[in-house]
Design a protein around this motif. Sequence first.
Motif, mmCIF file in Angstrom:
data_model
loop_
_atom_site.group_PDB
_atom_site.id
_atom_site.type_symbol
_atom_site.label_atom_id
_atom_site.label_comp_id
_atom_site.label_asym_id
_atom_site.label_seq_id
_atom_site.Cartn_x
_atom_site.Cartn_y
_atom_site.Cartn_z
ATOM 1 N N PHE A 94 -47.151 -117.550 -35.395
ATOM 2 C CA PHE A 94 -47.293 -118.356 -36.780
ATOM 3 C C PHE A 94 -48.588 -117.812 -37.455
ATOM 4 O O PHE A 94 -49.412 -117.493 -36.473
ATOM 5 N N CYS A 95 -48.602 -117.729 -38.468
ATOM 6 C CA CYS A 95 -49.845 -117.660 -39.424
ATOM 7 C C CYS A 95 -50.258 -118.933 -39.733
ATOM 8 O O CYS A 95 -49.835 -119.821 -40.054
ATOM 9 N N ALA A 96 -51.667 -118.855 -39.947
ATOM 10 C CA ALA A 96 -52.409 -120.231 -40.353
ATOM 11 C C ALA A 96 -53.626 -120.043 -41.245
ATOM 12 O O ALA A 96 -54.285 -118.682 -41.040
ATOM 13 N N ALA A 97 -53.756 -120.625 -41.947
ATOM 14 C CA ALA A 97 -54.898 -120.680 -42.872
ATOM 15 C C ALA A 97 -55.948 -121.863 -43.101
ATOM 16 O O ALA A 97 -55.551 -123.123 -42.777
ATOM 17 N N ARG A 98 -57.236 -121.448 -43.003
ATOM 18 C CA ARG A 98 -58.282 -122.496 -42.976
ATOM 19 C C ARG A 98 -59.302 -122.446 -44.105
ATOM 20 O O ARG A 98 -59.840 -121.348 -44.354
ATOM 21 N N ARG A 99 -59.081 -123.605 -44.945
ATOM 22 C CA ARG A 99 -59.976 -123.696 -45.901
ATOM 23 C C ARG A 99 -61.375 -123.376 -46.052
ATOM 24 O O ARG A 99 -61.886 -122.616 -46.939
ATOM 25 N N ASN A 100 -62.243 -123.508 -44.984
ATOM 26 C CA ASN A 100 -63.790 -123.405 -44.880
ATOM 27 C C ASN A 100 -64.013 -121.982 -44.612
ATOM 28 O O ASN A 100 -65.076 -121.543 -44.460
ATOM 29 N N GLY A 101 -63.122 -121.062 -44.424
ATOM 30 C CA GLY A 101 -63.451 -119.777 -44.407
ATOM 31 C C GLY A 101 -63.759 -119.161 -42.863
ATOM 32 O O GLY A 101 -63.604 -118.018 -42.648
ATOM 33 N N ASP A 102 -63.917 -120.111 -42.085
ATOM 34 C CA ASP A 102 -64.397 -119.703 -40.830
ATOM 35 C C ASP A 102 -62.735 -119.880 -39.779
ATOM 36 O O ASP A 102 -62.130 -120.145 -40.622
ATOM 37 N N VAL A 103 -62.766 -119.800 -38.725
ATOM 38 C CA VAL A 103 -61.828 -119.582 -37.874
ATOM 39 C C VAL A 103 -62.006 -120.333 -36.706
ATOM 40 O O VAL A 103 -63.079 -120.766 -36.406
ATOM 41 N N SER A 104 -60.966 -120.797 -35.858
ATOM 42 C CA SER A 104 -61.158 -121.566 -34.672
ATOM 43 C C SER A 104 -60.080 -121.048 -33.735
ATOM 44 O O SER A 104 -59.114 -120.616 -34.194
ATOM 45 N N TYR A 105 -60.215 -121.363 -32.536
ATOM 46 C CA TYR A 105 -59.334 -121.077 -31.441
ATOM 47 C C TYR A 105 -58.315 -122.294 -31.340
ATOM 48 O O TYR A 105 -57.311 -122.061 -30.687
#
Length: 123
Positions: A94-105
């Motif tokens: 799966f591809c995922a996107a996060r608005r704040n530009g950061d990433v998370s595990y």
Amino acid sequence: QVQLVESGGGLVQAGGSLRLSCAASGRTFSSYGMAWFRQAPGKEREFVAANTWTDNTYYADSVKGRFTISRGNARNTVYLQMNSLKPEDTAVYFCAARRNGDVSYTRHAYDYWGQGTQVTVSS
């Protein structure tokens, strides 16, 4: 309408390679953090790799040195190059996107998800 569409999955023999793509639309994703997760049958969805909006990259230990995450020039496409594939890499990716530009595990940190693409690695 935000859409993430994955492609590139398939059946490959152990030791082979695949390149997954995720095309993002409906927003300008250049400032988003992007990630790949995977989910095998009967297991939790797990983090695979991520790319911040400043191009910092992060990988799960299980794929480090074998997988590479990158973005296209327009930065609305994210790729996952998978080399030296193993049967335990078999999963829906799966591809995922996060608005704040950061990433998370953590999967719950992401705002948008694609529908997934199946990767099957035979032994």
